[in-house]
Design a protein around this motif. Structure first.
Motif, PDB file in Angstrom:
ATOM      1  N   GLY A  31       0.818  -1.203   0.000  1.00  0.00           N
ATOM      2  CA  GLY A  31       0.000   0.000   0.000  1.00  0.00           C
ATOM      3  C   GLY A  31       0.853   1.254   0.000  1.00  0.00           C
ATOM      4  N   PHE A  32       1.957   1.222   0.732  1.00  0.00           N
ATOM      5  CA  PHE A  32       2.905   2.347   0.748  1.00  0.00           C
ATOM      6  C   PHE A  32       3.403   2.620  -0.671  1.00  0.00           C
ATOM      7  CE2 PHE A  32       6.902   4.496   1.091  1.00  0.00           C
ATOM      8  CZ  PHE A  32       6.842   5.257   2.233  1.00  0.00           C
ATOM      9  N   VAL A  33       3.733   1.540  -1.389  1.00  0.00           N
ATOM     10  CA  VAL A  33       4.257   1.674  -2.752  1.00  0.00           C
ATOM     11  C   VAL A  33       3.214   2.272  -3.693  1.00  0.00           C
ATOM     12  CG1 VAL A  33       5.138   0.404  -4.754  1.00  0.00           C
ATOM     13  CG2 VAL A  33       5.924  -0.189  -2.454  1.00  0.00           C
ATOM     14  N   THR A  34       1.982   1.776  -3.630  1.00  0.00           N
ATOM     15  CA  THR A  34       0.949   2.277  -4.542  1.00  0.00           C
ATOM     16  C   THR A  34       0.510   3.700  -4.202  1.00  0.00           C
ATOM     17  OG1 THR A  34      -0.776   1.175  -3.211  1.00  0.00           O
ATOM     18  CG2 THR A  34       0.070  -0.011  -5.137  1.00  0.00           C
ATOM     19  N   ALA A  35       0.678   4.105  -2.944  1.00  0.00           N
ATOM     20  CA  ALA A  35       0.286   5.459  -2.540  1.00  0.00           C
ATOM     21  C   ALA A  35       1.379   6.489  -2.810  1.00  0.00           C
ATOM     22  CB  ALA A  35      -0.075   5.487  -1.050  1.00  0.00           C
ATOM     23  N   TYR A  36       2.610   6.048  -3.027  1.00  0.00           N
ATOM     24  CA  TYR A  36       3.729   6.987  -3.161  1.00  0.00           C
ATOM     25  C   TYR A  36       3.555   7.953  -4.333  1.00  0.00           C
ATOM     26  CZ  TYR A  36       8.509   8.735  -3.028  1.00  0.00           C
ATOM     27  OH  TYR A  36       9.605   9.550  -2.954  1.00  0.00           O
ATOM     28  N   PRO A  37       3.310   7.480  -5.560  1.00  0.00           N
ATOM     29  CA  PRO A  37       3.180   8.445  -6.663  1.00  0.00           C
ATOM     30  C   PRO A  37       1.999   9.390  -6.503  1.00  0.00           C
ATOM     31  CG  PRO A  37       2.620   6.215  -7.382  1.00  0.00           C
ATOM     32  CD  PRO A  37       3.230   6.093  -6.033  1.00  0.00           C
ATOM     33  N   VAL A  38       0.923   8.917  -5.916  1.00  0.00           N
ATOM     34  CA  VAL A  38      -0.240   9.784  -5.687  1.00  0.00           C
ATOM     35  C   VAL A  38       0.114  10.894  -4.699  1.00  0.00           C
ATOM     36  CG1 VAL A  38      -2.577   9.866  -4.757  1.00  0.00           C
ATOM     37  CG2 VAL A  38      -1.887   7.964  -6.228  1.00  0.00           C
ATOM     38  N   ASN A  39       0.835  10.552  -3.649  1.00  0.00           N
ATOM     39  CA  ASN A  39       1.243  11.566  -2.674  1.00  0.00           C
ATOM     40  C   ASN A  39       2.222  12.567  -3.278  1.00  0.00           C
ATOM     41  OD1 ASN A  39       0.533  11.179   0.518  1.00  0.00           O
ATOM     42  ND2 ASN A  39       0.244   9.299  -0.653  1.00  0.00           N
ATOM     43  N   ALA A  40       3.106  12.096  -4.150  1.00  0.00           N
ATOM     44  CA  ALA A  40       4.026  13.013  -4.822  1.00  0.00           C
ATOM     45  C   ALA A  40       3.242  14.058  -5.613  1.00  0.00           C
ATOM     46  CB  ALA A  40       4.966  12.232  -5.736  1.00  0.00           C
ATOM     47  N   TRP A  41       2.198  13.609  -6.304  1.00  0.00           N
ATOM     48  CA  TRP A  41       1.368  14.529  -7.086  1.00  0.00           C
ATOM     49  C   TRP A  41       0.582  15.473  -6.187  1.00  0.00           C
ATOM     50  CZ3 TRP A  41      -3.995  15.172  -7.507  1.00  0.00           C
ATOM     51  CH2 TRP A  41      -4.417  15.973  -8.562  1.00  0.00           C
ATOM     52  N   LEU A  42      -0.014  14.959  -5.104  1.00  0.00           N
ATOM     53  CA  LEU A  42      -0.804  15.792  -4.198  1.00  0.00           C
ATOM     54  C   LEU A  42       0.056  16.874  -3.547  1.00  0.00           C
ATOM     55  CD1 LEU A  42      -2.927  13.021  -2.422  1.00  0.00           C
ATOM     56  CD2 LEU A  42      -3.812  14.801  -3.951  1.00  0.00           C
ATOM     57  N   ILE A  43       1.262  16.523  -3.154  1.00  0.00           N
ATOM     58  CA  ILE A  43       2.157  17.500  -2.525  1.00  0.00           C
ATOM     59  C   ILE A  43       2.616  18.528  -3.554  1.00  0.00           C
ATOM     60  CG2 ILE A  43       4.409  17.797  -1.414  1.00  0.00           C
ATOM     61  CD1 ILE A  43       3.939  15.028  -0.102  1.00  0.00           C
ATOM     62  N   ARG A  44       2.944  18.065  -4.756  1.00  0.00           N
ATOM     63  CA  ARG A  44       3.400  18.972  -5.811  1.00  0.00           C
ATOM     64  C   ARG A  44       2.325  19.994  -6.182  1.00  0.00           C
ATOM     65  NH1 ARG A  44       4.897  15.363  -8.971  1.00  0.00           N
ATOM     66  NH2 ARG A  44       3.148  15.316 -10.446  1.00  0.00           N
ATOM     67  N   LYS A  45       1.056  19.564  -6.151  1.00  0.00           N
ATOM     68  CA  LYS A  45      -0.049  20.452  -6.495  1.00  0.00           C
ATOM     69  C   LYS A  45      -0.498  21.306  -5.307  1.00  0.00           C
ATOM     70  CE  LYS A  45      -0.692  19.257 -10.790  1.00  0.00           C
ATOM     71  NZ  LYS A  45      -0.526  20.227 -11.890  1.00  0.00           N
ATOM     72  N   GLY A  46       0.071  21.093  -4.140  1.00  0.00           N
ATOM     73  CA  GLY A  46      -0.309  21.857  -2.955  1.00  0.00           C
ATOM     74  C   GLY A  46      -1.612  21.431  -2.323  1.00  0.00           C
ATOM     75  N   ILE A  47      -2.144  20.276  -2.743  1.00  0.00           N
ATOM     76  CA  ILE A  47      -3.380  19.777  -2.163  1.00  0.00           C
ATOM     77  C   ILE A  47      -3.111  19.186  -0.790  1.00  0.00           C
ATOM     78  CG2 ILE A  47      -5.274  18.105  -2.455  1.00  0.00           C
ATOM     79  CD1 ILE A  47      -4.812  18.355  -5.493  1.00  0.00           C
TER      80      ILE A  47
END
Length: 228
Positions: free
Chosen positions: A208-224
């Motif tokens: 789950g950590f692995v599958t959530a990593y790219p999504v979190n990278a995008w959320l942080i990059r977008k400031g969400i």
């Protein structure tokens, strides 16, 4: 029934995770390295339950330097690299998922709940619902203080930050749970009253950590989602 070797490995892995979590708790609560963001005082030890030594290393490398005591002793901490910032964001999401999964799995087993004759469908519903509730709570106590938001606005922003991240985490975990239930240990299968079950859940949470990593990278990059 799990084979003997898997039971031995399971007990070793579970004990390691609990020892690592206890080490973090002692450092934060006992030795006074309290996190400047209080919710992280829960995030680090909860993640150590399934990530074990990896979470312990990450805490000492990136978490402890964020405490007031560390800053008083050493000054400003070094900058956190982007990959670590994303990883900490996943841990923040993972804490809610982990607690929700543990509570829901245990309750469903003890109550004997099933959907369409299978416990796994009930586990999916219970795990996701409780993980979402706890995940939003974890996000709220990170986002609201940092942005100075009211309760309503804080919960809305927390939901925006957590729903996608949590769902991505559960995709990895739920996929692994399906393999556990239908491939590795089909009926009667493994249940939460065995060490092997919880060890395999540790593995699922790592996925789950692995599958959530790219999504979190995008959320942080977008400031969400706030960088932790």
């Amino acid at each position: 029934m799990a084979p003997q070797w898997l039971t031995v490995v399971a007990w070793a892995a579970l004990a390691t995770g609990l020892v690592c979590a206890l080490a973090v708790i002692i450092d934060i609560r006992g030795l006074g390295y309290r996190q400047r963001m209080p919710i992280m005082g829960w995030v680090w030890p909860v993640n150590a339950v399934y990530l074990g030594p990896l979470a312990l290393w990450a805490y000492y490398r990136f978490g402890r330097p964020r405490s007031g005591r560390w800053r008083a002793e050493h000054g400003d901490p070094p900058d956190t690299p982007d990959w670590a910032t994303t990883g900490i964001g996943v841990m923040h999401c993972g804490a809610g998922c982990t607690l929700g999964d543990i509570i829901a799995e245990s309750a469903i087993f003890m109550l004997g709940v099933a959907i369409a004759g299978r416990a796994i469908w009930a586990e999916y519903v219970g795990d996701y619902a409780l993980a979402l509730l706890l995940g939003i709570a974890f996000q709220y106590f990170a986002i609201a203080p940092m942005r100075g938001l009211s309760l309503g606005k804080g919960l809305w922003q927390a939901a925006k930050a957590d729903v996608l991240s949590l769902t991505a985490f559960e995709v990895g975990l739920f996929g692994w749970m399906a393999l556990m239930a239908f491939v590795f240990f089909p009926a009667p299968g493994l249940h939460p009253d065995s060490a092997a079950y919880w060890f395999l859940m540790q593995v699922g949470m790592m996925l789950g950590f692995v599958t959530a990593y790219p999504v979190n990278a995008w959320l942080i990059r977008k400031g969400i989602k706030e960088a932790m």
